[in-house]
Design an enzyme around this catalytic site. Structure first.
Site, PDB file in Angstrom:
ATOM      1  N   ARG A 327      40.671  46.372  43.111  1.00  0.00           N
ATOM      2  CA  ARG A 327      40.075  45.221  42.435  1.00  0.00           C
ATOM      3  C   ARG A 327      38.585  45.377  42.172  1.00  0.00           C
ATOM      4  O   ARG A 327      37.978  44.512  41.538  1.00  0.00           O
ATOM      5  CB  ARG A 327      40.294  43.981  43.304  1.00  0.00           C
ATOM      6  CG  ARG A 327      39.648  44.093  44.670  1.00  0.00           C
ATOM      7  CD  ARG A 327      40.234  43.079  45.641  1.00  0.00           C
ATOM      8  NE  ARG A 327      39.698  43.247  46.995  1.00  0.00           N
ATOM      9  CZ  ARG A 327      40.251  42.720  48.078  1.00  0.00           C
ATOM     10  NH1 ARG A 327      41.354  42.012  47.976  1.00  0.00           N
ATOM     11  NH2 ARG A 327      39.717  42.898  49.253  1.00  0.00           N
ATOM     12  N   ASN A 399      41.163  53.092  52.356  1.00  0.00           N
ATOM     13  CA  ASN A 399      39.967  53.230  53.196  1.00  0.00           C
ATOM     14  C   ASN A 399      40.262  52.925  54.671  1.00  0.00           C
ATOM     15  O   ASN A 399      39.348  52.693  55.456  1.00  0.00           O
ATOM     16  CB  ASN A 399      38.832  52.344  52.685  1.00  0.00           C
ATOM     17  CG  ASN A 399      37.477  53.024  52.843  1.00  0.00           C
ATOM     18  OD1 ASN A 399      37.396  54.250  52.885  1.00  0.00           O
ATOM     19  ND2 ASN A 399      36.423  52.229  52.955  1.00  0.00           N
ATOM     20  N   GLU A 531      28.166  48.828  49.061  1.00  0.00           N
ATOM     21  CA  GLU A 531      28.937  47.631  48.707  1.00  0.00           C
ATOM     22  C   GLU A 531      28.084  46.921  47.664  1.00  0.00           C
ATOM     23  O   GLU A 531      27.176  46.160  47.992  1.00  0.00           O
ATOM     24  CB  GLU A 531      29.176  46.750  49.932  1.00  0.00           C
ATOM     25  CG  GLU A 531      30.127  47.338  50.965  1.00  0.00           C
ATOM     26  CD  GLU A 531      31.596  47.227  50.555  1.00  0.00           C
ATOM     27  OE1 GLU A 531      31.880  46.722  49.446  1.00  0.00           O
ATOM     28  OE2 GLU A 531      32.459  47.641  51.350  1.00  0.00           O
TER      29      GLU A 531
HETATM   30 ZN   LIG Z   1      36.131  48.105  48.913  1.00  0.00          ZN
END
Ligand SMILES: [Zn+2]
Length: 888
Positions: A327, A399, A531
């Site tokens: 996503r 991950n 991030e």
């Molecule tokens: Zn991620």
């Protein structure tokens, strides 16, 4: 929105019906017109029932006559799609399909009987009637599921996927779908973003829920309807924070693709990622492409190479990856824009020209292509891969699937196949994970960056256990920076952050089977997870759904570009790199702790010959938990608080004087504690540590720096409870250099660190100053212990003269500077180096002994064998020196 969020009467709640439906979610079925035909009418009826305000209306949604008509029409349309020409062939197929649909068609009258029973008791049927009706609906769904598996083998090749607008067949199905759009049914399987008040993020994560953020201490979770139901069972009520945008309101199956302005799906033959890369390759000689394997659903995983096509061992590998999590579309945009930027015409940007020629740069724009495509066709917030898993679940969190620390605990990953942080049945169970691991074996990266969204963080290893620190921490901080000077500024308009917080990954939360830990443990890769973006714009949450906006995506790229370029440039010699972005470099000796143990990092090659004294020699161990490639951590045996100490490595000694130290013990005076109290629950040393839960500050007395010391380090042990998801709770360390009149911040802590670990900051230009340190929490629970202020003395040579042996600081040489302790005492002389062809490449006179440095960068010294000759007085010593540095 699933009905469970609307607080329906539990007595007449509707189950999902599709939880055991393997066909509904089967990868081979999705995208087929026939799949929509089979499930569309049922999902549409369920959607209608879910929206209904009464029991009567719910039952009416599954009206038998309409369902039967829709099903017969579906059978017709499947036959028409297989046999376009009307005639005996199509009639034969229709007859056979109708026969195979028998169990479905007989489940409809059974449902009608159950419905009649419910209708006869009005809007408050008894429990038996209601559960009989629910069972009849479930039987219908199950029959449809089995029907799919009966017909699927005969369906032949998949019809070509149409884009932008549904085809005639799909329109016919939509029309057949009893009054509501068949497409609405797709919303049922989708993820939504919810707030879950009254429960800790840790508890949610421990149950496998996908905690993605936090607002005012309230966890934000992305969950599908089944996960929401599981939360409800525990009494945790989610309230929708943000319904998914496109393609939520779109369609069932992959008949159409969500319409985006900027974002590219994977498969689209014109605008998709593969098409984009193909056009780059065609039009740009600097770009070539490699397939590192195929995904579970057969999509090629493409790695783009910028620069020379061949893979040279002389050029260090730098790897960029994006979208482990399906996503996180903005991550793929970052990677695509980086390809474009680096592939600029030669002569346009000299820095790029030289980097592209001197590195092997690889960019994998989509690490999880199946999941990524699925976010465009079915579920905008899908995270995992798309492989079938036990119990009818789908996908693994890539991950959490790598071979390092895999399954270490159930908080950092989940063993539940329906969880969004499911680690998979075994390490590297996913073909996509294995392809990436195999690629690393062939092209081990010196540096890698795996782009994710969102939170505004720059994370690096380790990630699995609270309190652990990488031995390469000084190098990570050189590149990523600190909260004081981060490598990435956040200039997005209205962002909740102004920079990305660089930190050890567990300060967000612990994870296991994660990529950075694997790459750094296996290949010594300096590996980062940005991030990207704060997830907020003008205080409005968008989370994973970063705007489909050229301006904003370009700003995101511009913000992250300097760090990407530093990563490429530093790959030749990360230890020696001076970052033009953070202005940090890696010190030879970094003191991490003075008490209760002395800890320091030193260059990796010199760790085994190092020594620590305080002032007498101490035994020490090399921290093997964090086997650094560039620096190693030395941990000395416990010692009572020293007043001075020294760390020697590679013939040089760093000397430190302890100017002040405080650990909250009762006998210690001089520090001013305001709302900080002595806490005996947690202490690193002695009985107490300082602790505050309510603000205040903790101030040192005035500390005078001696006139012969320029540099000061503050080293201390700390634990704190801010938030990995928010920059708001934080701790400032402020410094006054005028005896306490004015202060400025020298350190900023944020994140979640529940176990004590050491922090340090080093400040120059402090000669003769009068220092006051002030620890100021801002909404953060904070513990401090063994706070030491240390001045740096002159670096001295510890090598005794007249050794008569020429022994360099390392051989083979990995670093940019090699040191030769002068072996001839007070005698003057010189040192020379010759290459293998006998050419003089370096010569220096020696008049004062000590440690003689040879800067290999300044001399542009190539890898190879050299003969080093030292001459002092009448004596001559020779040495064969090997230079084997990374890269060119
Ligand atoms: Zn991620």
């Amino acid at each position: 929105m699933p009905e469970r969020l609307r607080g329906d009467s539990p007595d007449y709640a509707m189950p999902e019906f599709t939880r055991a439906s393997r066909a509904l979610a089967s990868a081979s079925g999705l995208g087929r017109v026939e799949h929509t035909s089979v499930f569309g009418p049922l999902l549409a009826a369920r959607k209608l029932a879910e929206q209904a305000g009464s029991v009567r209306a719910r039952v009416a949604a599954f009206d038998a006559a309409r369902l039967k008509r829709a099903w017969l029409e579906s059978v017709e349309s499947i036959a028409a799609a297989r046999v376009p020409k009307a005639g005996p062939d199509r009639r034969a197929l229709t007859a056979r399909l109708t026969e195979q649909a028998g169990p479905v068609l007989s489940a409809i009258p059974a449902l009608e009987l159950a419905a009649e029973r419910v209708r006869s008791s009005g809007d408050t049927p008894d429990a038996d009637s209601w559960s009989a009706w629910i069972a009849a609906v479930q039987a219908l769904f199950d029959a449809a599921d089995r029907f799919w598996f009966t017909i699927e083998p005969e369906l032949g090749p998949r019809a070509p996927v149409k884009r932008k607008g549904r085809g005639a067949a799909a329109r016919a199905i939509a029309a057949a779908a009893i009054g509501v759009s068949a497409l609405a049914g797709a919303a049922q399987a989708q993820h939504v973003t919810v707030r879950v008040p009254g429960v800790a993020a840790e508890s949610l994560r421990a149950r496998g829920f996908d905690v993605v953020g936090s607002e005012g201490g309230v966890p934000i979770v992305v969950a599908d309807p089944a996960q929401l139901a599981k939360m409800e069972l525990r009494g945790w009520h989610g309230t929708v924070l943000r319904a998914p945008s496109a393609p939520a309101a779109s369609r069932l199956g992959a008949q159409t693709i969500v319409s985006t302005q900027i974002y590219r799906d994977y498969d689209d033959p014109v605008r998709g990622v593969r098409a984009f890369v193909d056009s780059m390759v065609k039009n740009n000689p600097l770009v070539s492409v490699d397939t590192i394997g195929v995904s579970f659903q057969g999509r090629p995983m493409i790695a783009v190479k910028i620069g020379p096509k061949d893979d040279s061992p002389q050029r260090p590998n730098v790897l960029f990856m994006a979208t482990y999590h399906a996503r996180e579309w903005a991550a793929t945009e970052m990677a695509l824009r980086l390809i474009k930027y680096l592939a600029v015409a030669p002569g346009t940007n000299p820095r790029v020209d030289s980097l592209v020629q001197a590195r092997d740069i690889w960019i994998l724009p989509v690490a999880n292509p199946d999941g990524y495509e699925y976010t465009f066709t079915n579920d905008r917030l899908w995270r995992k891969t798309r492989s079938p898993q036990p119990g009818g679940a789908f996908g693994v969190d890539m991950n959490r699937n790598h071979r390092q620390n895999w399954g270490l605990d159930d908080v950092g990953s989940s063993s539940d196949p329906t969880s969004d942080i499911y680690r998979g049945p075994s390490p590297a169970s996913e073909i996509e994970t294995r392809n990436i691991e195999t690629f690393h074996a062939a092209h081990p990266p010196v540096i890698s960056i795996s782009y994710h969204t969102y939170s505004g963080l720059l994370l690096f290893s380790p990630s699995a256990v609270y309190g652990q620190l990488s031995a390469d921490l000084p190098v990570y901080r050189t590149l990523a920076g600190t909260n004081q000077r981060s490598a990435v500024k956040d200039n997005l308009p209205g962002s909740a952050r102004s920079f990305y917080s660089p930190n050890t990954a567990w300060t967000l939360y612990t994870t296991n089977g994660e990529y950075n830990d694997w790459a750094s443990a296996k290949y010594g890769t300096l590996s980062f997870t940005p991030e990207m973006s704060s997830g907020y714009q003008n205080s409005v949450y968008y989370g994973f759904e970063f705007a489909d906006s050229e301006t904003q995506l370009q700003q995101l790229f511009n913000d992250n570009l300097p760090f990407a370029l530093d990563a490429i440039e530093s790959a030749r010699d990360p230890f020696a790199y001076v970052s033009p972005t953070t202005f940090y470099h890696t010190d030879r000796v970094v003191l991490e702790s003075v008490s209760p143990t002395i800890r320091a990092t030193v260059p990796a090659a010199m760790a085994s010959g190092a020594s620590i004294s305080a002032p007498n020699p101490l035994s020490f161990r090399i921290d093997s938990l964090a086997a650094g490639k560039y620096t190693r951590r030395l941990v000395a045996a416990p010692v009572t608080r020293p007043t001075s100490l020294s760390v020697s490595a590679g013939g040089q000694t760093a000397n430190f004087s302890v100017l002040g130290i405080n650990g909250a013990e009762l006998a210690e005076t001089g520090w001013t504690a305001n709302q900080f109290t002595r806490d005996s629950t947690f202490a690193m040393a002695g009985k107490y540590s300082w602790f505050t839960s309510s603000g205040g500050d903790l101030k040192s007395p005035v500390i005078a720096v001696p006139a012969d010391a320029d540099t000061v380090s503050l080293v201390f042990w700390t634990r704190y409870a801010g938030s990995g998801f928010s920059e708001l709770p934080h701790g400032d360390v402020n410094l006054s250099i005028d005896g306490g009149t004015t202060f400025q911040r020298v350190m900023l802590l944020e994140g979640y660190a529940p176990l004590f670990y050491p922090e340090q900051v080093t400040i120059g230009g402090m000669k003769g100053k009068h220092l006051v340190f002030d620890f100021v929490p801002n909404g953060m629970l904070w513990s401090l212990d063994e706070i030491a202020v240390v001045s740096h003395g002159a670096v001295t040579s510890t090598v005794t003269s007249n050794t008569g042996v020429l022994r360099p600081s390392e051989n083979p040489v990995h670093h940019s500077v090699v040191y030769f302790p002068w072996p001839f005492g007070t005698a003057t002389g010189d040192i020379q180096a010759y290459d293998f062809s006998g050419r003089l490449v370096w010569k220096t006179s020696v008049t004062a002994g000590g440690n003689v440095p040879w800067d290999l960068n300044a001399g542009r010294v190539a890898n190879g064998v050299y003969v080093v000759i030292a001459r002092g007085g009448t004596r001559t010593l020779r040495l064969k020196l090997f230079v084997v540095r990374n890269g060119s």
